[in-house]
Motif scaffolding. Structure first.
Motif, mmCIF file in Angstrom:
data_model
loop_
_atom_site.group_PDB
_atom_site.id
_atom_site.type_symbol
_atom_site.label_atom_id
_atom_site.label_comp_id
_atom_site.label_asym_id
_atom_site.label_seq_id
_atom_site.Cartn_x
_atom_site.Cartn_y
_atom_site.Cartn_z
ATOM 1 N N PRO A 98 2.345 -11.013 -9.934
ATOM 2 C CA PRO A 98 3.731 -11.505 -9.991
ATOM 3 C C PRO A 98 3.994 -12.312 -11.253
ATOM 4 C CG PRO A 98 2.744 -11.937 -7.838
ATOM 5 C CD PRO A 98 1.619 -11.512 -8.753
ATOM 6 N N ASP A 99 5.218 -12.210 -11.737
ATOM 7 C CA ASP A 99 5.628 -12.975 -12.905
ATOM 8 C C ASP A 99 7.138 -13.170 -12.848
ATOM 9 O OD1 ASP A 99 4.902 -14.014 -15.758
ATOM 10 O OD2 ASP A 99 6.622 -12.699 -16.095
ATOM 11 N N ASN A 100 7.561 -14.387 -12.478
ATOM 12 C CA ASN A 100 8.987 -14.735 -12.445
ATOM 13 C C ASN A 100 9.826 -13.731 -11.657
ATOM 14 O OD1 ASN A 100 8.715 -17.093 -14.052
ATOM 15 N ND2 ASN A 100 8.649 -15.820 -15.902
ATOM 16 N N GLY A 101 9.394 -13.436 -10.439
ATOM 17 C CA GLY A 101 10.171 -12.560 -9.577
ATOM 18 C C GLY A 101 10.032 -11.087 -9.877
ATOM 19 N N SER A 102 9.047 -10.714 -10.663
ATOM 20 C CA SER A 102 8.792 -9.299 -10.945
ATOM 21 C C SER A 102 7.289 -9.061 -10.869
ATOM 22 C CB SER A 102 9.326 -8.905 -12.328
ATOM 23 O OG SER A 102 8.605 -9.583 -13.343
ATOM 24 N N MET A 103 6.874 -7.836 -11.081
ATOM 25 C CA MET A 103 5.454 -7.501 -11.168
ATOM 26 C C MET A 103 5.190 -6.918 -12.548
ATOM 27 S SD MET A 103 3.571 -8.196 -8.444
ATOM 28 C CE MET A 103 2.224 -7.033 -8.255
ATOM 29 N N ILE A 104 4.145 -7.423 -13.203
ATOM 30 C CA ILE A 104 3.781 -6.892 -14.513
ATOM 31 C C ILE A 104 2.328 -6.444 -14.487
ATOM 32 C CG2 ILE A 104 5.441 -8.351 -15.746
ATOM 33 C CD1 ILE A 104 3.058 -10.134 -16.572
ATOM 34 N N TYR A 105 2.021 -5.416 -15.261
ATOM 35 C CA TYR A 105 0.640 -4.989 -15.410
ATOM 36 C C TYR A 105 -0.043 -5.877 -16.441
ATOM 37 C CZ TYR A 105 1.706 -0.727 -12.790
ATOM 38 O OH TYR A 105 2.067 0.157 -11.807
ATOM 39 N N VAL A 106 -1.209 -6.405 -16.078
ATOM 40 C CA VAL A 106 -1.926 -7.317 -16.968
ATOM 41 C C VAL A 106 -3.255 -6.736 -17.446
ATOM 42 C CG1 VAL A 106 -0.860 -9.395 -16.016
ATOM 43 C CG2 VAL A 106 -2.962 -8.513 -14.979
ATOM 44 N N ASN A 107 -3.660 -5.603 -16.873
ATOM 45 C CA ASN A 107 -4.885 -4.953 -17.339
ATOM 46 C C ASN A 107 -4.858 -3.491 -16.921
ATOM 47 O OD1 ASN A 107 -7.357 -4.756 -18.637
ATOM 48 N ND2 ASN A 107 -8.539 -5.341 -16.831
ATOM 49 N N ARG A 108 -5.629 -2.696 -17.663
ATOM 50 C CA ARG A 108 -5.683 -1.256 -17.388
ATOM 51 C C ARG A 108 -7.064 -0.745 -17.758
ATOM 52 N NH1 ARG A 108 -1.312 1.031 -20.642
ATOM 53 N NH2 ARG A 108 -2.563 0.184 -22.347
ATOM 54 N N VAL A 109 -7.594 0.122 -16.919
ATOM 55 C CA VAL A 109 -8.829 0.843 -17.243
ATOM 56 C C VAL A 109 -8.445 2.305 -17.376
ATOM 57 C CG1 VAL A 109 -11.099 1.557 -16.423
ATOM 58 C CG2 VAL A 109 -10.347 -0.803 -16.087
ATOM 59 N N ARG A 110 -8.628 2.839 -18.564
ATOM 60 C CA ARG A 110 -8.217 4.221 -18.846
ATOM 61 C C ARG A 110 -9.289 5.213 -18.398
ATOM 62 N NH1 ARG A 110 -3.925 4.575 -22.453
ATOM 63 N NH2 ARG A 110 -3.405 2.676 -23.609
ATOM 64 N N SER A 111 -8.829 6.356 -17.934
ATOM 65 C CA SER A 111 -9.736 7.459 -17.629
ATOM 66 C C SER A 111 -9.808 8.378 -18.845
ATOM 67 C CB SER A 111 -9.232 8.244 -16.411
ATOM 68 O OG SER A 111 -7.991 8.879 -16.721
ATOM 69 N N SER A 112 -10.842 9.201 -18.877
ATOM 70 C CA SER A 112 -10.982 10.132 -19.997
ATOM 71 C C SER A 112 -10.051 11.327 -19.864
ATOM 72 C CB SER A 112 -12.434 10.615 -20.105
ATOM 73 O OG SER A 112 -12.839 11.221 -18.887
ATOM 74 N N GLN A 134 6.620 -2.671 -4.297
ATOM 75 C CA GLN A 134 6.847 -2.680 -2.851
ATOM 76 C C GLN A 134 5.814 -3.540 -2.142
ATOM 77 O OE1 GLN A 134 7.257 1.360 -1.397
ATOM 78 N NE2 GLN A 134 8.842 1.846 -2.898
ATOM 79 N N LEU A 135 4.597 -3.549 -2.660
ATOM 80 C CA LEU A 135 3.551 -4.410 -2.092
ATOM 81 C C LEU A 135 3.944 -5.876 -2.236
ATOM 82 C CD1 LEU A 135 0.783 -3.485 -0.886
ATOM 83 C CD2 LEU A 135 -0.235 -4.185 -3.043
ATOM 84 N N TYR A 136 4.430 -6.230 -3.406
ATOM 85 C CA TYR A 136 4.866 -7.608 -3.683
ATOM 86 C C TYR A 136 5.988 -8.025 -2.731
ATOM 87 C CZ TYR A 136 7.138 -11.392 -6.379
ATOM 88 O OH TYR A 136 7.711 -12.572 -6.780
ATOM 89 N N LEU A 137 6.983 -7.172 -2.563
ATOM 90 C CA LEU A 137 8.097 -7.499 -1.675
ATOM 91 C C LEU A 137 7.647 -7.597 -0.220
ATOM 92 C CD1 LEU A 137 10.891 -5.201 -3.193
ATOM 93 C CD2 LEU A 137 10.754 -7.703 -3.345
ATOM 94 N N ALA A 138 6.697 -6.761 0.177
ATOM 95 C CA ALA A 138 6.250 -6.753 1.572
ATOM 96 C C ALA A 138 5.409 -7.965 1.925
ATOM 97 C CB ALA A 138 5.462 -5.472 1.847
ATOM 98 N N PHE A 139 4.620 -8.457 0.967
ATOM 99 C CA PHE A 139 3.655 -9.513 1.275
ATOM 100 C C PHE A 139 3.976 -10.855 0.628
ATOM 101 C CE2 PHE A 139 0.852 -5.732 1.988
ATOM 102 C CZ PHE A 139 0.672 -5.954 3.350
ATOM 103 N N SER A 140 5.143 -10.989 0.029
ATOM 104 C CA SER A 140 5.566 -12.264 -0.562
ATOM 105 C C SER A 140 6.933 -12.650 0.003
ATOM 106 C CB SER A 140 5.628 -12.157 -2.089
ATOM 107 O OG SER A 140 4.410 -11.727 -2.630
ATOM 108 N N PRO A 141 6.968 -13.091 1.264
ATOM 109 C CA PRO A 141 8.256 -13.336 1.928
ATOM 110 C C PRO A 141 9.132 -14.366 1.230
ATOM 111 C CG PRO A 141 6.419 -14.227 3.209
ATOM 112 C CD PRO A 141 5.820 -13.371 2.148
ATOM 113 N N GLU A 142 8.532 -15.415 0.658
ATOM 114 C CA GLU A 142 9.342 -16.429 -0.005
ATOM 115 C C GLU A 142 10.002 -15.861 -1.254
ATOM 116 O OE1 GLU A 142 6.874 -19.788 -0.734
ATOM 117 O OE2 GLU A 142 6.590 -20.260 1.395
ATOM 118 N N ALA A 143 9.243 -15.123 -2.045
ATOM 119 C CA ALA A 143 9.806 -14.504 -3.245
ATOM 120 C C ALA A 143 10.847 -13.460 -2.862
ATOM 121 C CB ALA A 143 8.699 -13.866 -4.078
ATOM 122 N N ARG A 144 10.561 -12.711 -1.824
ATOM 123 C CA ARG A 144 11.498 -11.675 -1.380
ATOM 124 C C ARG A 144 12.829 -12.279 -0.964
ATOM 125 N NH1 ARG A 144 10.048 -7.543 3.561
ATOM 126 N NH2 ARG A 144 12.142 -6.731 3.974
#
Length: 242
Positions: A98-112, A134-144
């Motif tokens: 989570p980041d200020n009411g949104s979700m951001i990607y902070v890391n990635r592992v690339r496949s070949s 959707q996971l964030y909205l489902a499990f973060s009731p206060e933020a939702r």
């Protein structure tokens, strides 16, 4: 506010619990004022008074510190789990938080090989159309509750959920199942699966997601979801011990 910060600093940085007179000396403030402030901080759990009348960090402050540490170290701790998932799925694996009411990607592992969607790190993801959102909205009731009316329901593909009623139903399914999946709702031909990572208080901290290109059956999706959930549970357990 400055006096509160100095008081907490005096309590936290000391090698042992402090007496009132020692805290008063550190703050250079009237004893009565410091005592009242300590009582207020005790009510909120930020400060604890022990049986010998000394003061130390309270459970709420310790919990907050652990959350900060978890957020700072989650990228490093998640790396081996993400690499394991990439080898299992043969697809890119993303870590989002989570980041200020949104979700951001902070890391990635690339496949070949695989999809290689190359989603940019640090950019907000659409909450209604992504598995991590959707996971964030489902499990973060206060933020939702805080951001629900402002969540845009912009159609991205012809399968994107664009009504709050349908999204509410989906979020209930996610909460009941324990993980989220989106079926071509953000990218055509792509099924995305995400599972939650919990902090030491059992609250939503982050999510790991894996994408699949046109899986052949529900059992294939469910098998990957169970593997992903197990990895996230192990990461959560490691974070609780961090």
């Amino acid at each position: 506010m400055g006096r509160i910060a100095k008081l907490l600093e005096a309590v936290v940085l000391s090698d042992e619990p402090q007496r009132l007179v020692e805290i008063v000396s550190a703050l250079d403030a009237p004893s009565s004022s410091v005592h009242l402030l300590l009582q207020e901080l005790r009510k909120s759990g930020l400060v604890e008074m022990f049986s010998d009348k000394r003061y130390g960090p309270g459970p709420a402050l310790i919990s907050l510190a652990f959350q900060v540490v978890s957020r700072e170290h989650i990228v490093d701790l998640a790396q081996p789990y993400m690499e394991q998932l990439m080898r299992r799925a043969g697809e890119d694996v993303y870590l989002a938080r989570p980041d200020n009411g949104s979700m951001i990607y902070v890391n990635r592992v690339r496949s070949s090989g695989g999809l290689s969607l190359d989603i940019p790190l640090g950019s907000p993801r659409p909450l209604h159309a992504t598995s991590v959102g959707q996971l964030y909205l489902a499990f973060s009731p206060e933020a939702r509750a805080r951001i629900w009316d402002a969540v845009p329901l912009t159609p991205i593909t012809d399968r994107t959920l664009t009504s709050r009623e349908s999204l509410e139903v989906r979020l209930a399914e996610v909460a009941n199942r324990g993980w989220a999946w989106t079926d071509r709702e953000n990218h055509r031909g792509v099924v995305a699966i995400a599972a939650p990572v919990w902090n030491r208080d059992g609250k939503f901290l982050a999510a790991i997601s894996v994408s699949m290109s046109n899986p052949s059956s529900w059992s294939q999706i469910d098998e990957m979801a169970q593997f992903l959930t197990a990895a996230c549970d192990q990461l959560s357990a490691e974070l609780r011990g961090a």
